[in-house]
Design an enzyme around this catalytic site. Structure first.
Site, PDB file in Angstrom:
ATOM      1  N   CYS A  63       0.812  -1.214   0.000  1.00 39.21           N
ATOM      2  CA  CYS A  63       0.000   0.000   0.000  1.00 39.21           C
ATOM      3  C   CYS A  63       0.848   1.268   0.000  1.00 39.21           C
ATOM      4  CB  CYS A  63      -0.921  -0.003   1.216  1.00 39.21           C
ATOM      5  SG  CYS A  63      -2.111  -1.370   1.228  1.00 39.21           S
ATOM      6  N   ALA A  64       2.085   1.188   0.448  1.00 43.76           N
ATOM      7  CA  ALA A  64       2.955   2.369   0.459  1.00 43.76           C
ATOM      8  C   ALA A  64       3.455   2.732  -0.927  1.00 43.76           C
ATOM      9  CB  ALA A  64       4.155   2.131   1.380  1.00 43.76           C
TER      10      ALA A  64
END
Length: 373
Positions: free
Chosen positions: A138-139
């Site tokens: 998700c980063a």
């Protein structure tokens, strides 16, 4: 200059509602010893619906990792070009104007990357550089923005295309019954997104500083176990509490830029879950409305991994954007636990005849970008 322009986002046509998710968990896991806890956690996500790349009945079947990965490639090739064309059109550029493609995805694997296929089929120049990012989860959306900023800083006047392709439903594992897995099954959704970072001109967020931070000794809190059946998502119960460590990171980066992280004009952050957003409100001292774009993404699409920050940014554009020279922050959180953060002013092409510059915001040019917080 490096201006992050309006993103394009598309979600698949198959939908599962929160009610369907809860009914499914009750049916499939009727004898689960922690069923009540799992149902409560899913209800508390605030997710109203999610979009799936396959019909629900096909999603629940597991034909094997090979079949799933082939489906990932087929669907990526079918769905990504649409958002790429839209993002380029919005940025008023053509494929031949792009100097770098950053492709982020953690839900399937291709080698060569989809970037090679895009270059060969959509009219990008053979000299176009490629940066595929597969392991930041998700980063990666925040990382893609920061790497685009770095590239435009190193090579002034160049343009970067960012593409995020996440089919989280392809990682559904029917034999995984941990509470964290059941929560994830009710949280993640599928989406593709694209955005252009222009080296000059454009309306959007003028990127001025970026930073990265890894919370020590948390590398096993969000992870994949790669097995014969594919990617098995592992989520530690301590993950929602990490904003206590990461909120000061956002504040420190803002301080280095001469800003107050509690007093910015807009915030685009990863919507990993409601507690992450609630805790950021508390630790940064900002009202819940500050994260309305991220909350809307979570409610309407669920956690769409690396595409969240692009979708949330698109919602800011949909609201009419921010005032020229408004101060803002973008933050993505993911495995590591890793934070990727960007700061910048909103710039409107043609406002005052030009875009805002670092000197106008009283920020020394040497301060951008920062390699780390």
């Amino acid at each position: 200059m490096a201006v992050l322009c309006r993103p394009a986002v598309a979600v698949p046509e198959h939908v599962i509602t929160s009610e369907q998710t809860l009914d499914l968990v009750r049916t499939v896991h009727a004898d689960h010893p922690q069923l009540a806890l799992a149902l409560r956690l899913i209800e508390n996500t605030g997710v109203a619906k999610r979009h799936l790349v396959q019909p629900l009945e096909d999603t629940l079947r597991h034909p094997g990792f090979e079949v799933r990965n082939k489906l990932y490639e087929t669907e990526a090739k079918a769905r990504v070009p649409q958002v790429v064309r839209q993002a380029l059109e919005t940025a008023e550029l053509s494929p031949c104007d792009i100097d770098l493609i950053v492709y982020v995805s953690c839900t399937g694997f291709m080698m060569p990357s989809l970037t090679a296929w895009l270059i060969n089929t959509m009219g990008f120049r053979p000299e176009t550089r490629q940066v595929p990012i597969a392991q930041l989860g998700c980063a990666a959306g925040g990382s893609a923005i920061n790497r685009a900023h770095d590239f435009c800083t190193a090579y002034p006047g160049t343009n970067v295309l960012i593409v995020a392709c996440e089919f989280c439903s392809l990682s559904y594992q029917p034999t995984d019954v941990g509470v964290g897995t059941l929560l994830s099954n009710g949280l993640f959704g599928d989406a593709v997104a694209a955005a252009v970072v222009r080296g000059s001109g454009g309306t959007g967020m003028h990127l001025e500083r970026n930073g990265s931070y890894l919370v020590p000794q948390t590398e096993d809190w969000i992870a994949y176990a790669v097995r014969e059946t594919g990617f098995h998502f592992l989520l530690d119960k301590r993950v929602p509490g990490t904003m206590e460590d990461l909120a000061p990171v956002l504040s420190t980066l803002a301080d280095q830029h001469g800003w107050n992280a509690s007093n910015l004009d807009f915030y685009i952050v990863h919507a990993g879950g409601p507690r992450i957003l609630d805790d950021l409100c508390t630790y940064l001292g900002v009202p819940p409305r500050a994260f309305r774009f991220s909350r809307a993404t979570l409610t309407e699409y669920g956690n769409i991994a690396s595409a969240v920050v692009l979708d949330a940014l698109g919602r800011l554009f949909d609201e009419g954007g921010a005032e020229h020279r408004a101060k803002g922050l973008i933050a993505g959180f993911g495995p590591g636990i890793t934070a990727e953060v960007a700061l910048g002013h909103w710039t409107v092409q043609g406002a005052s005849g030009r875009s805002v510059t670092p000197e106008e915001s009283a920020v020394p040019k040497a301060a951008s970008p920062e390699p780390a917080v």
